[in-house]
Design a protein around this motif. Structure first.
Motif, PDB file in Angstrom:
ATOM      1  N   ASP A   1      -9.277   6.765  -1.412  1.00 37.37           N
ATOM      2  CA  ASP A   1      -9.686   6.274  -0.220  1.00 37.37           C
ATOM      3  C   ASP A   1     -10.266   7.713   0.611  1.00 37.37           C
ATOM      4  O   ASP A   1      -9.531   8.596   0.661  1.00 37.37           O
ATOM      5  CB  ASP A   1      -9.085   5.092   0.390  1.00 37.37           C
ATOM      6  N   THR A   2     -11.098   7.194   2.130  1.00 37.49           N
ATOM      7  CA  THR A   2     -11.554   8.514   2.528  1.00 37.49           C
ATOM      8  C   THR A   2     -11.650   7.302   4.391  1.00 37.49           C
ATOM      9  O   THR A   2     -11.226   6.341   3.866  1.00 37.49           O
ATOM     10  CB  THR A   2     -12.662   8.440   2.125  1.00 37.49           C
TER      11      THR A   2
ATOM     12  N   GLY B   1      -7.099   4.578  -6.914  1.00 33.56           N
ATOM     13  CA  GLY B   1      -8.227   4.253  -5.929  1.00 33.56           C
ATOM     14  C   GLY B   1      -8.424   5.688  -5.563  1.00 33.56           C
ATOM     15  O   GLY B   1      -6.916   6.672  -5.588  1.00 33.56           O
TER      16      GLY B   1
ATOM     17  N   TYR C   1       1.165  -1.498   0.330  1.00 33.51           N
ATOM     18  CA  TYR C   1      -0.040   0.327  -0.242  1.00 33.51           C
ATOM     19  C   TYR C   1       0.644   0.879  -0.318  1.00 33.51           C
ATOM     20  O   TYR C   1       1.715   1.598   0.731  1.00 33.51           O
ATOM     21  CB  TYR C   1      -1.073   0.250   1.519  1.00 33.51           C
TER      22      TYR C   1
ATOM     23  N   PRO D   1     -13.666   3.623   0.220  1.00 30.86           N
ATOM     24  CA  PRO D   1     -13.454   3.641  -0.883  1.00 30.86           C
ATOM     25  C   PRO D   1     -14.205   4.244  -1.816  1.00 30.86           C
ATOM     26  O   PRO D   1     -15.625   4.699  -1.189  1.00 30.86           O
ATOM     27  CB  PRO D   1     -13.004   2.685  -1.374  1.00 30.86           C
TER      28      PRO D   1
END
Length: 439
Positions: free
Chosen positions: A273-274, A271, A240, A278
């Motif tokens: 991300d939050t 992508g 990641y 996602p």
């Protein structure tokens, strides 16, 4: 129409800014019961028969004791039609730097004048600051109209004088509205006053609810200053690599092609991300983590932008500074420039002009810029910066100038932002020198 309006109040000392804000909060029932009770007690202790609504805003102890506003006080309130973020800024000349801070994100400025005094020096200075910062709309609240017996000719004279001044700064006629108000008794603040039957316009609150606003950050090209690189290196996420930050302008979607600046490397968003999981897209003001298709050397201070409309990358640029330092700025000064999440060393190579906000004229090649001066300068940075013109993007066209010795803020800077303009004649009818266009 936007559901949120950001506004800032400004004006000269004792024109009643804090009282006006307190009146808005009080009459819209945006004050907690215990806070209101404390205001009633404090007002009674001062021998007042009615609550001093300015106490709802002047939150610092030193402000309450002196009866002045020193810092920017942010207040939040809402009506069924719209939510508001209001910055109540100081009126004293020495706190103009705080006015710049409060107005920097405003979509509308509320300038107050005392009906007994009319447009004064600080009114003109604040109007110039609002124009320079690109605040698109201005309301002139002619306050204390009760102290001139609700005199229509007085209001008309002040309104015409300010409108001429605002037009000279680059505002269109429909971007400026004058309203006769009394913050103390509530005339035309929230409720229409029967004591001004000659005034046919909206109350202040109605105008705030209905005025069209434009969030330029939403319509600007995508800009994302990287704040932090996330690499957990865990068994669950061995590969990641995410880039965290807040979207400064525009929007982004999975599949968008982006460019990393100042390196110029291109990639694709794979992508978003939050904290809530996602997403397929995100917009201005949201804090997200971006994932890219290929592993790119990105660190804090880099800018991820849309590949179709990237900012320019430069190491020398012209800008307008609102000088906030106690010591004058002179050519050759070494400073730090903070743009987005990137801070670099820089040199002030030229002072091109200084703006006289009273005469609306430009003084060429000044020797220095003093406290509260507005001027055009040329900066040379030690490292390249990805920048936009302020007129194109308020978020990525603005920067701070910092003292490298103690870290204090010396100036607010606007990339390429033109100084306000005098189109033809000022309010006195005298011809003035022209400078570059305003908003």
């Amino acid at each position: 129409m936007s559901q949120l309006l950001r506004l800032a109040t400004a004006g000269s000392v004792d024109d009643g800014k804090s009282t006006l804000v307190g009146r808005l909060l009080y009459d819209t029932k945006s004050v907690l019961a215990d806070t209101l009770e404390a205001v009633h007690r404090a007002s009674a202790d001062r021998g007042m028969s009615t609550p001093d609504l300015s106490l709802l805003v002047d939150g610092l102890r030193s402000e309450r004791e002196q009866g002045i506003t020193i810092d920017v006080a942010y207040r939040y309130f809402a009506t069924p039609k719209r939510s508001f973020v209001l910055a109540d800024t100081p009126g004293h000349v020495q706190y103009t730097r705080n006015t710049v801070t409060g107005a920097s994100t405003a979509q509308l400025g509320v300038l107050l004048v005392d009906a007994r005094n009319g447009v004064v020096e600080q009114t003109r200075r604040h109007a110039a600051v609002l124009a320079l910062l690109g605040v698109p709309r201005v309301v002139l609240a002619v306050n204390k109209i009760d102290l001139v017996d609700y005199d229509e000719p007085t209001f008309t004279r002040i309104s015409k004088e300010f409108s001429a001044h605002a037009t000279s700064l680059g505002y269109s006629e429909d971007a400026v509205l004058s309203i006769p108000v009394s913050a103390l008794v509530g005339d035309n603040v929230v409720d229409r006053s029967a004591r001004t039957p000659w005034y046919e316009g909206p109350t202040l609150l109605r105008h705030l609810e209905e005025v069209p606003v434009h969030a330029d950050a939403e319509d600007s090209p995508f800009r994302f200053p990287v704040q932090y690189v996330i690499r957990p290196r865990t068994a669950e996420h061995p590969d990641y690599r995410g880039y965290a930050g807040q979207i400064a302008a525009g929007g982004v979607s999975v599949g968008d092609e982006v460019v990393v600046l100042p390196s110029g490397i291109r990639s694709t968003v794979t992508g978003i991300d939050t904290p809530h999981g996602p997403r397929s897209s995100a917009g201005s003001g949201e804090s997200v983590t971006l994932l890219l298709a290929n592993e790119v050397d990105i660190s804090r201070g880099d800018l991820i932008a849309t590949a179709t409309a990237p900012p320019r990358v430069v190491d020398e640029f012209e800008a307008t500074l609102c000088w906030l330092g106690d010591k004058p700025l002179r050519p050759g000064a070494r400073v730090l420039v903070k743009h987005g999440t990137r801070t670099v060393q820089a040199l002030v190579t030229e002072l091109n002009s200084r703006f006289d906000e009273q005469k609306l004229s430009s003084v060429d090649a000044p020797d220095s810029l003093s406290l509260n001066d507005i001027g055009r300068v040329v900066l040379r940075s030690a490292e390249p910066l990805p920048i936009d013109d302020y007129t194109d993007s308020r978020r990525t066209g603005a920067f701070l100038v910092i003292d490298p010795a103690d870290g204090s803020t010396l100036a607010g800077g606007l990339v390429g932002a033109p100084l306000p303009v005098l189109d033809a004649t000022d309010a006195t009818g005298e011809q003035e020198d022209l400078v570059s266009p305003g908003p």
